[in-house]
Design an enzyme around this catalytic site. Structure first.
Site, PDB file in Angstrom:
ATOM      1  CG  HIS A  34      79.729 -10.677  47.541  1.00  0.00           C
ATOM      2  ND1 HIS A  34      79.308  -9.766  48.486  1.00  0.00           N
ATOM      3  CD2 HIS A  34      79.242 -11.875  47.942  1.00  0.00           C
ATOM      4  CE1 HIS A  34      78.607 -10.395  49.418  1.00  0.00           C
ATOM      5  NE2 HIS A  34      78.545 -11.669  49.110  1.00  0.00           N
TER       6      HIS A  34
ATOM      7  CG  HIS B 163      79.039 -18.972  53.495  1.00  0.00           C
ATOM      8  ND1 HIS B 163      78.750 -18.363  54.676  1.00  0.00           N
ATOM      9  CD2 HIS B 163      78.473 -18.197  52.531  1.00  0.00           C
ATOM     10  CE1 HIS B 163      78.042 -17.267  54.473  1.00  0.00           C
ATOM     11  NE2 HIS B 163      77.856 -17.144  53.165  1.00  0.00           N
TER      12      HIS B 163
END
Length: 381
Positions: A284, A185
């Site tokens: 995604h 992340h």
């Protein structure tokens, strides 16, 4: 046929849907959203709709060019997301008009089913065991989890050990026939990631995602050179131009988002670009039903597709699920960890318009958490 109306709907848990209506009664749906900036994207959709009203909806590529290049100031996630949702809706209309699924219009299916992975959190290691067990019992063959919570720029030995322990636990519970991916992340610095990657190699993750922040893409080549595990990135890259440096750096997996990166039109081109670098895509999509439907249409028509993210049962959604907004839930039923090929025209789903309208403006103004280090300085979420 002419476009007569463009509407948007902010629905729980944090999604924005758009609807394009035509004078012949054909309706298309899209999902233009940047998580945490739905209201801003909604304004951008309204502005871009001025370019569509009264126009022929079947000129999908021409509309994409006008929406992305018609303004002197271009690019960025807000505009790319607004274009993405409108583009999805236009493809939906095109498919419904011609009586064909979008993946057929993109050249036809190249596979019979699409493998998917589920999310199991990971910020709190105590929750992982139960979550991984539940995923295995659901039939999924792959999962993804956060590698760590808040991380120091150069992690302590304890921080690094906790990441490795997460990975070891995942491999232990999943066994050798299932996969797991780790998402950093962008919480880890390049130097910290360089220390961490060799420690993860024995657990053989499918990939490690966002090993550095997207603004540090130029550092990826160095990480690739020293990494024994595949590296992935792309959810915060919004165009072919932005993904190209990552591909040149040697990443193993590219993760464009069809609701962030200009829609079906741009993501199919991004996938073709990635194919020239021998890189598969793993779109995604921790989002809603239209975003997933668009992702699946791309997946079925894309030779270099790897695996699909999806939000069914995702750990942080509350108040609504993507199945709440579709009429036929079977299209999103997972069988042995895979989605079957949709056969209905357009995006392959029927949006429950009554449910969407009833839920409009019921979504909270979602914002991602703002984290701080113990000394009070900003920490990446």
């Amino acid at each position: 046929m002419r476009i007569t109306r463009v509407e948007t709907f902010a629905v729980p848990p944090r999604w924005l849907l758009c609807r394009i209506e035509t004078d012949e009664g054909v309706v298309g749906w899209g999902e233009p959203v940047i998580e945490g900036r739905a209201a801003t994207v909604r304004t951008a959709v309204r502005e871009l709709s001025e370019l569509l009203l009264g126009r022929d909806p079947l000129r999908v590529e021409d509309h994409w060019q006008a929406m992305t290049r018609g303004g002197f100031y271009r690019g960025g996630p807000i505009l790319a997301a607004a274009v993405a949702g409108l583009d999805q809706a236009l493809w939906d209309i095109l498919g419904k008009t011609l009586g064909a699924p979008v993946h057929v219009l993109l050249g036809g299916p190249v596979r019979d089913r699409v493998r998917a992975y589920g999310w199991v959190g990971g910020d709190d290691p105590a929750e992982i065991t139960d979550a991984l067990t539940a995923v295995v019992e659901s039939g999924l063959t792959a999962v993804k989890m956060n590698a760590a919570g808040r991380m120091n720029r150069l992690g302590t030995v304890g921080e690094l050990d906790r990441v490795v322990r997460r990975a070891e636990l995942a491999r232990e519970l999943l066994g050798p026939e299932r996969d797991f991916a780790l998402d950093l992340h962008g919480r880890s610095s390049a130097a910290n990631t360089r220390r961490l990657l060799p420690l993860l190699a024995p657990t053989a993750p499918l990939f490690v995602e966002e090993p550095v922040l997207p603004e540090h893409t130029e550092l990826l080549a160095g990480l690739v050179a020293c990494s024994p595990v595949p590296l992935a990135t792309g959810e915060r890259l919004y165009s072919r131009a932005e993904v190209l440096p990552a591909l040149r750096a040697g990443i193993a997996v590219l993760q464009p988002d069809p609701s962030h990166a200009g829609g079906i039109s741009e993501v199919r081109r991004i996938a073709s670009l990635a194919e020239t670098f021998d890189v598969p895509i793993a779109p995604h999509c921790p989002l809603g039903p239209v975003a997933l439907a668009a992702s699946l249409q791309l997946a079925f028509a894309t030779p270099n597709f790897l695996i699909q993210e999806q939000s069914l049962g995702i750990h942080y959604h509350s108040g609504a699920e993507l199945l709440d907004y579709v009429v036929d839930r079977e299209v999103f039923r997972l069988r042995e960890g895979h989605f079957a090929r949709p056969t209905a025209p357009g995006l392959g789903i029927e949006v429950d318009e009554a449910a969407v309208r009833a839920a409009d403006d019921g979504a909270p103004e979602w914002r991602n958490p703002l984290w701080r280090h113990p000394d009070g300085s900003f920490a990446e979420w």
